[in-house]
Design an enzyme around this catalytic site. Sequence first.
Site, PDB file in Angstrom:
ATOM      1  N   HIS A  51      28.801   7.696 -20.997  1.00  0.00           N
ATOM      2  CA  HIS A  51      28.432   8.771 -21.917  1.00  0.00           C
ATOM      3  C   HIS A  51      29.666   9.307 -22.626  1.00  0.00           C
ATOM      4  CE1 HIS A  51      24.164  10.164 -20.599  1.00  0.00           C
ATOM      5  NE2 HIS A  51      24.248   8.862 -20.714  1.00  0.00           N
ATOM      6  N   TYR A  85      22.890  20.764 -21.566  1.00  0.00           N
ATOM      7  CA  TYR A  85      23.114  22.002 -20.810  1.00  0.00           C
ATOM      8  C   TYR A  85      22.611  23.154 -21.671  1.00  0.00           C
ATOM      9  CZ  TYR A  85      26.288  19.486 -17.609  1.00  0.00           C
ATOM     10  OH  TYR A  85      26.827  18.621 -16.678  1.00  0.00           O
ATOM     11  N   PRO A 121      27.201  23.054  -9.030  1.00  0.00           N
ATOM     12  CA  PRO A 121      27.115  21.738  -9.686  1.00  0.00           C
ATOM     13  C   PRO A 121      27.220  21.754 -11.212  1.00  0.00           C
ATOM     14  CG  PRO A 121      24.964  22.390  -8.802  1.00  0.00           C
ATOM     15  CD  PRO A 121      25.945  23.415  -8.336  1.00  0.00           C
ATOM     16  N   LYS A 152      31.504  18.436 -10.668  1.00  0.00           N
ATOM     17  CA  LYS A 152      32.842  18.164 -10.133  1.00  0.00           C
ATOM     18  C   LYS A 152      32.896  17.761  -8.659  1.00  0.00           C
ATOM     19  CE  LYS A 152      35.438  18.497 -13.604  1.00  0.00           C
ATOM     20  NZ  LYS A 152      34.826  17.284 -14.131  1.00  0.00           N
ATOM     21  N   TYR A 187      35.782  18.453 -18.220  1.00  0.00           N
ATOM     22  CA  TYR A 187      34.558  17.728 -17.869  1.00  0.00           C
ATOM     23  C   TYR A 187      34.853  16.254 -17.577  1.00  0.00           C
ATOM     24  CZ  TYR A 187      29.535  16.810 -17.735  1.00  0.00           C
ATOM     25  OH  TYR A 187      28.263  16.484 -17.322  1.00  0.00           O
TER      26      TYR A 187
HETATM   27  P1  RFL Z   1      28.888  14.757   1.788  1.00  0.00           P
HETATM   28  O1  RFL Z   1      28.300  13.910   0.741  1.00  0.00           O
HETATM   29  O2  RFL Z   1      28.211  16.010   2.175  1.00  0.00           O
HETATM   30  O3  RFL Z   1      29.053  13.830   3.063  1.00  0.00           O
HETATM   31  C1  RFL Z   1      29.371  14.335   4.343  1.00  0.00           C
HETATM   32  C2  RFL Z   1      28.850  13.367   5.384  1.00  0.00           C
HETATM   33  O4  RFL Z   1      29.238  13.789   6.672  1.00  0.00           O
HETATM   34  C3  RFL Z   1      28.135  13.653   7.550  1.00  0.00           C
HETATM   35  N1  RFL Z   1      28.370  14.564   8.696  1.00  0.00           N
HETATM   36  C4  RFL Z   1      28.782  14.149   9.905  1.00  0.00           C
HETATM   37  N2  RFL Z   1      29.072  12.925  10.391  1.00  0.00           N
HETATM   38  C5  RFL Z   1      29.455  12.822  11.685  1.00  0.00           C
HETATM   39  N3  RFL Z   1      29.566  13.903  12.515  1.00  0.00           N
HETATM   40  C6  RFL Z   1      29.301  15.159  12.067  1.00  0.00           C
HETATM   41  N4  RFL Z   1      29.416  16.205  12.885  1.00  0.00           N
HETATM   42  C7  RFL Z   1      28.885  15.317  10.700  1.00  0.00           C
HETATM   43  N5  RFL Z   1      28.546  16.389   9.944  1.00  0.00           N
HETATM   44  C8  RFL Z   1      28.238  15.912   8.727  1.00  0.00           C
HETATM   45  C9  RFL Z   1      26.946  13.996   6.696  1.00  0.00           C
HETATM   46  O5  RFL Z   1      25.733  13.486   7.226  1.00  0.00           O
HETATM   47  C10 RFL Z   1      27.327  13.326   5.378  1.00  0.00           C
HETATM   48  O6  RFL Z   1      26.886  11.989   5.313  1.00  0.00           O
HETATM   49  O7  RFL Z   1      30.402  15.150   1.446  1.00  0.00           O
HETATM   50  P2  RFL Z   1      31.527  14.370   0.585  1.00  0.00           P
HETATM   51  O8  RFL Z   1      31.672  12.952   1.024  1.00  0.00           O
HETATM   52  O9  RFL Z   1      32.695  15.268   0.615  1.00  0.00           O
HETATM   53  O10 RFL Z   1      30.937  14.289  -0.881  1.00  0.00           O
HETATM   54  C11 RFL Z   1      30.753  15.451  -1.658  1.00  0.00           C
HETATM   55  C12 RFL Z   1      29.580  15.268  -2.621  1.00  0.00           C
HETATM   56  O11 RFL Z   1      28.473  14.801  -1.898  1.00  0.00           O
HETATM   57  C13 RFL Z   1      29.232  16.564  -3.365  1.00  0.00           C
HETATM   58  O12 RFL Z   1      30.407  17.262  -3.710  1.00  0.00           O
HETATM   59  C14 RFL Z   1      28.454  16.280  -4.656  1.00  0.00           C
HETATM   60  O13 RFL Z   1      27.194  15.744  -4.364  1.00  0.00           O
HETATM   61  C15 RFL Z   1      28.289  17.554  -5.468  1.00  0.00           C
HETATM   62  N6  RFL Z   1      27.443  17.375  -6.657  1.00  0.00           N
HETATM   63  C16 RFL Z   1      27.936  16.776  -7.798  1.00  0.00           C
HETATM   64  N7  RFL Z   1      29.195  16.296  -7.839  1.00  0.00           N
HETATM   65  C17 RFL Z   1      29.660  15.639  -8.939  1.00  0.00           C
HETATM   66  O14 RFL Z   1      30.824  15.222  -8.939  1.00  0.00           O
HETATM   67  N8  RFL Z   1      28.873  15.424 -10.060  1.00  0.00           N
HETATM   68  C18 RFL Z   1      27.595  15.869 -10.103  1.00  0.00           C
HETATM   69  O15 RFL Z   1      26.902  15.616 -11.094  1.00  0.00           O
HETATM   70  C19 RFL Z   1      27.094  16.602  -8.957  1.00  0.00           C
HETATM   71  N9  RFL Z   1      25.826  17.056  -8.951  1.00  0.00           N
HETATM   72  C20 RFL Z   1      26.108  17.785  -6.632  1.00  0.00           C
HETATM   73  C21 RFL Z   1      25.320  17.625  -7.808  1.00  0.00           C
HETATM   74  C22 RFL Z   1      25.549  18.343  -5.492  1.00  0.00           C
HETATM   75  C23 RFL Z   1      24.233  18.731  -5.494  1.00  0.00           C
HETATM   76  N10 RFL Z   1      23.741  19.234  -4.275  1.00  0.00           N
HETATM   77  C24 RFL Z   1      22.526  18.833  -3.698  1.00  0.00           C
HETATM   78  C25 RFL Z   1      24.622  20.011  -3.412  1.00  0.00           C
HETATM   79  C26 RFL Z   1      24.015  18.028  -7.833  1.00  0.00           C
HETATM   80  C27 RFL Z   1      23.458  18.607  -6.686  1.00  0.00           C
HETATM   81  C28 RFL Z   1      22.026  19.065  -6.785  1.00  0.00           C
HETATM   82  C1  PHB Z   2      22.878  15.179 -12.161  1.00  0.00           C
HETATM   83  O1  PHB Z   2      22.485  14.301 -12.953  1.00  0.00           O
HETATM   84  O2  PHB Z   2      22.453  15.238 -10.992  1.00  0.00           O
HETATM   85  C2  PHB Z   2      23.834  16.209 -12.622  1.00  0.00           C
HETATM   86  C3  PHB Z   2      24.445  16.064 -13.852  1.00  0.00           C
HETATM   87  C4  PHB Z   2      25.336  17.040 -14.292  1.00  0.00           C
HETATM   88  C5  PHB Z   2      25.600  18.142 -13.508  1.00  0.00           C
HETATM   89  C6  PHB Z   2      24.988  18.273 -12.275  1.00  0.00           C
HETATM   90  C7  PHB Z   2      24.113  17.305 -11.820  1.00  0.00           C
HETATM   91  O3  PHB Z   2      26.448  19.098 -13.972  1.00  0.00           O
END
Ligand code: RFL
Ligand code: PHB
Length: 391
Positions: free
Chosen positions: A72, A201, A294, A298, A386
């Site tokens: 994108h 957005y 989110p 990031k 971004y």
């Molecule tokens: P995770 O993905 O939470 O993984 C942690 C892992 O550790 C496990 N765990 C354990 N394992 C062993 N023993 C224990 N005691 C444990 N406790 C926990 C868990 O089961 C899990 O598998 O952390 P990590 O690797 O640091 O990754 C971070 C990302 O997942 C998170 O920052 C992003 O998803 C945030 N986020 C977004 N980030 C972006 O860069 N771009 C995006 O567009 C974006 N959109 C989002 C998001 C997060 C969202 N939610 C649901 C919070 C959109 C949403 C809706």
């Molecule tokens: C997504 O597609 O899940 C998404 C995209 C942009 C954001 C957050 C989540 O800022």
Amino acid sequence: MRTTVGIVGAGPAGLLLARLLHNAGIDSVVLESRDRPYVEQRQRAGILEQGTVDVLRAAGVGARMDREGLPHDGIELRFDRRRHRVDFPALTGGRRVMVYAQTEVCKDLIAAQLADGGPLLFEAEALAVEGAETDRPRVRFRHGGREDVLDCDYVVGCDGFWGVARKAVPAALSRTYERTYPFGWLGILADVAPSHDELVYARGERGFALLSMRSPSVTRAYLQVPADTDAADWSDDGIWDELDRRLEVDDPHWRLARGPVTSKSVTPMRSYVHEPMRHGRLFLAGDAAHIVPPTGAKGLNLAVGDVVTFARALIARRDTGDATLLDTYSETCLRRVWQAERFSYAMTTMLHRAPDATAFDDKIQLARLDRLTSARAAETDLAEAYTGFPL
Ligand code: RFL
Ligand code: PHB
């Protein structure tokens, strides 16, 4: 069990770290409390920064991303019934982002690790990290109904916000910085082609909406909702009606396409940083150390930055004997982390309507958007943040 680097958690941070270390000839063991289908299907991030894309390619796990991901070149901002496109390459000297879901990044990394990497144990729950101040830190964990110990040279806590690794930093040395927001995001997946070819957005009088995508045939969308919302209280038609209202513009060509909603869930919004990110031979990476709302996309990208920083530092230590990069891990990561916190906070407060927002707050939001869309300097700041600062 014994390894060089014990990795707690198989989210994007832990899985990518295992791959980077494997590629450098350093052995590791990954402990993950959940099972493989759970980790592969957990719906989360969708946007990869330019730097993240480059890292995945260089690590040898970019092939499917390059085939199926959607590059994108911009996003659209909507406010006041107007549309404004932000052109990333033009503002940043060629940087762009990739739409490729976190679920897919995790699947690719898991497949690579199981094919030729070190042990990746699912349903292995870390109970505690011990001896972080010693040369031989260890992780106590439970696997297959038995308790076991993983002896390590280093432990990296990649176990997310609710993990156990952070608890091994003594309270007297920990500082936390936190903000919770009085709203969350209701997120949906729907089997319908995205209504626009870039992310939208939107700031509306009724709150924020985001139109995203997972593929040419799957729409991902989010609505700002009160923090205590139960997703089950929203009907599919109710969600589409609300998206329609919040995305409305004075453009006769705009139309929101509806389709069957296949998943819905509510995510709370939080900013959080734990300092320091290192204690002795325990290093924290990703959501274990910091959370961003989110809105800036990031979270996953920060997790990637942390583990790249750790891997480089450990490789330098092995190759030259110099531990400076390991010693400065926390400072190096935190500088980038706070820039992402700043940007995510700015995007969140510019686009969401707080329940107690005053007419003054509304005017300030509109003035910020007006500035962004009329001054190249302001727009460049958004585009640079971004698409991501270089690693
Ligand atoms: P995770 O993905 O939470 O993984 C942690 C892992 O550790 C496990 N765990 C354990 N394992 C062993 N023993 C224990 N005691 C444990 N406790 C926990 C868990 O089961 C899990 O598998 O952390 P990590 O690797 O640091 O990754 C971070 C990302 O997942 C998170 O920052 C992003 O998803 C945030 N986020 C977004 N980030 C972006 O860069 N771009 C995006 O567009 C974006 N959109 C989002 C998001 C997060 C969202 N939610 C649901 C919070 C959109 C949403 C809706
Ligand atoms: C997504 O597609 O899940 C998404 C995209 C942009 C954001 C957050 C989540 O800022």
